[in-house]
Design a protein around this motif. Structure first.
Motif, PDB file in Angstrom:
ATOM      1  N   ALA A   1       0.830  -1.208   0.000  1.00 27.80           N
ATOM      2  CA  ALA A   1       0.000   0.000   0.000  1.00 27.80           C
ATOM      3  C   ALA A   1       0.866   1.260   0.000  1.00 27.80           C
ATOM      4  O   ALA A   1       2.000   1.261   0.491  1.00 27.80           O
ATOM      5  CB  ALA A   1      -0.915  -0.011   1.224  1.00 27.80           C
ATOM      6  N   LYS A   2       0.312   2.342  -0.556  1.00 28.36           N
ATOM      7  CA  LYS A   2       1.070   3.586  -0.684  1.00 28.36           C
ATOM      8  C   LYS A   2       1.502   4.150   0.665  1.00 28.36           C
ATOM      9  O   LYS A   2       2.564   4.767   0.772  1.00 28.36           O
ATOM     10  CB  LYS A   2       0.236   4.617  -1.443  1.00 28.36           C
ATOM     11  CG  LYS A   2       0.019   4.264  -2.908  1.00 28.36           C
ATOM     12  CD  LYS A   2      -0.750   5.357  -3.632  1.00 28.36           C
ATOM     13  CE  LYS A   2      -0.926   5.013  -5.111  1.00 28.36           C
ATOM     14  NZ  LYS A   2      -1.670   6.070  -5.847  1.00 28.36           N
ATOM     15  N   HIS A   3       0.668   3.953   1.695  1.00 26.81           N
ATOM     16  CA  HIS A   3       1.039   4.514   2.997  1.00 26.81           C
ATOM     17  C   HIS A   3       2.165   3.715   3.665  1.00 26.81           C
ATOM     18  O   HIS A   3       2.674   4.115   4.713  1.00 26.81           O
ATOM     19  CB  HIS A   3      -0.186   4.571   3.921  1.00 26.81           C
ATOM     20  CG  HIS A   3      -0.696   3.224   4.347  1.00 26.81           C
ATOM     21  ND1 HIS A   3      -1.550   2.468   3.564  1.00 26.81           N
ATOM     22  CD2 HIS A   3      -0.464   2.497   5.474  1.00 26.81           C
ATOM     23  CE1 HIS A   3      -1.831   1.338   4.184  1.00 26.81           C
ATOM     24  NE2 HIS A   3      -1.188   1.324   5.346  1.00 26.81           N
ATOM     25  N   LEU A   4       2.585   2.595   3.039  1.00 28.42           N
ATOM     26  CA  LEU A   4       3.693   1.800   3.567  1.00 28.42           C
ATOM     27  C   LEU A   4       4.969   1.988   2.743  1.00 28.42           C
ATOM     28  O   LEU A   4       5.861   1.153   2.782  1.00 28.42           O
ATOM     29  CB  LEU A   4       3.309   0.315   3.584  1.00 28.42           C
ATOM     30  CG  LEU A   4       2.144  -0.080   4.494  1.00 28.42           C
ATOM     31  CD1 LEU A   4       1.819  -1.555   4.335  1.00 28.42           C
ATOM     32  CD2 LEU A   4       2.469   0.238   5.956  1.00 28.42           C
ATOM     33  N   VAL A   5       5.034   3.095   2.012  1.00 27.83           N
ATOM     34  CA  VAL A   5       6.173   3.312   1.126  1.00 27.83           C
ATOM     35  C   VAL A   5       7.493   3.354   1.892  1.00 27.83           C
ATOM     36  O   VAL A   5       8.519   2.845   1.417  1.00 27.83           O
ATOM     37  CB  VAL A   5       5.974   4.611   0.306  1.00 27.83           C
ATOM     38  CG1 VAL A   5       5.885   5.829   1.215  1.00 27.83           C
ATOM     39  CG2 VAL A   5       7.093   4.769  -0.711  1.00 27.83           C
ATOM     40  N   GLN A   6       7.496   3.939   3.089  1.00 29.92           N
ATOM     41  CA  GLN A   6       8.730   3.994   3.876  1.00 29.92           C
ATOM     42  C   GLN A   6       9.161   2.600   4.320  1.00 29.92           C
ATOM     43  O   GLN A   6      10.355   2.279   4.335  1.00 29.92           O
ATOM     44  CB  GLN A   6       8.533   4.907   5.098  1.00 29.92           C
ATOM     45  CG  GLN A   6       8.293   6.366   4.755  1.00 29.92           C
ATOM     46  CD  GLN A   6       9.476   6.983   4.020  1.00 29.92           C
ATOM     47  OE1 GLN A   6      10.633   6.631   4.276  1.00 29.92           O
ATOM     48  NE2 GLN A   6       9.202   7.909   3.109  1.00 29.92           N
TER      49      GLN A   6
END
Length: 226
Positions: A130-135
């Protein structure tokens, strides 16, 4: 401990002991000479070339481990009480999978195979997180993928590949056929229908389970038994 608890729930005495592979051989040889011991069921598990396990093992060491495991499972002897049965499982994440049958392949071909392999790993991670898990994804790439992208290390692996024969089960071990249930479970885990992953069965006896990303093999697991 979970495995011990599970065994205890069935009334079994389960013992976990860590020892080197050569120590295990010596122990069984001593039991064989004494004519004692009980029937043993052994499980040998070897994972190589998978990014999350850290430094890659030498193919020579892998072959030595598998050769000893094969020897232990096939050296039954005359005493039925020391007969050993078991399973060998080999998980491979090497990018040279498609080149291993052609020793003498050029370093250029091997280098390109490595690039395609790790590009596929990066694409699969980017596509399925998911995009919010990019880090978190970037951290995983730095920790587990980045250290494996090294031209000098690839050159050493290429030289070793051309000098080392791959493990052969021969006629003393039979391939453990992958069940349909295991295939369906793997397909569900990677949500095969919704992305570019593909789970398939291979091997002469259907004993290989392979995970591909857009046609590029990421990992292959093979099993044999006696």
């Amino acid at each position: 401990m979970l495995l011990c608890d599970h065994a205890r729930s069935f009334g079994l005495k389960f013992k976990v002991e860590e020892m080197g592979i050569h120590d295990l051989v010596n122990e069984f040889m001593a039991m064989k000479k004494q004519g004692g011991g009980t029937k043993e069921w052994l499980a040998f598990n070897c994972m190589v070339g998978l990014p999350h396990i850290g430094k890659n093992k030498s193919r020579k060491l892998v072959n030595e481990f598998l050769g000893i495991a094969k020897q232990l499972l096939t050296s039954c002897g005359d005493n039925a009480r020391t007969t050993k049965r078991g399973i060998i499982t080999l998980g491979e994440g090497d990018a040279c999978e498609n080149l291993k049958d052609g020793t003498g392949s050029s370093f250029g071909a091997y280098f390109n195979a490595q690039l395609m392999h790790y590009q596929a790993i990066m694409e699969s991670m980017e596509s399925n997180m998911a995009k919010h898990l990019v880090q978190a994804r970037l951290a995983m790439e730095c920790l587990f993928v980045g250290p494996n992208i090294c031209a000098q290390a690839w050159f050493q692996k290429w030289k070793e590949m051309n000098e080392t024969c791959y493990f052969q089960a021969g006629t003393t071990l039979e391939g453990l056929k992958v069940s349909r249930g295991r295939v369906m479970e793997a397909k569900e885990m990677v949500k095969e229908r919704g992305n570019s992953y593909e789970v398939s069965i291979g091997g002469d006896s259907g004993n290989e389970l392979t995970l591909d990303w857009r046609g590029i093999t990421l990992v292959k697991v093979s099993s044999w038994r006696n």
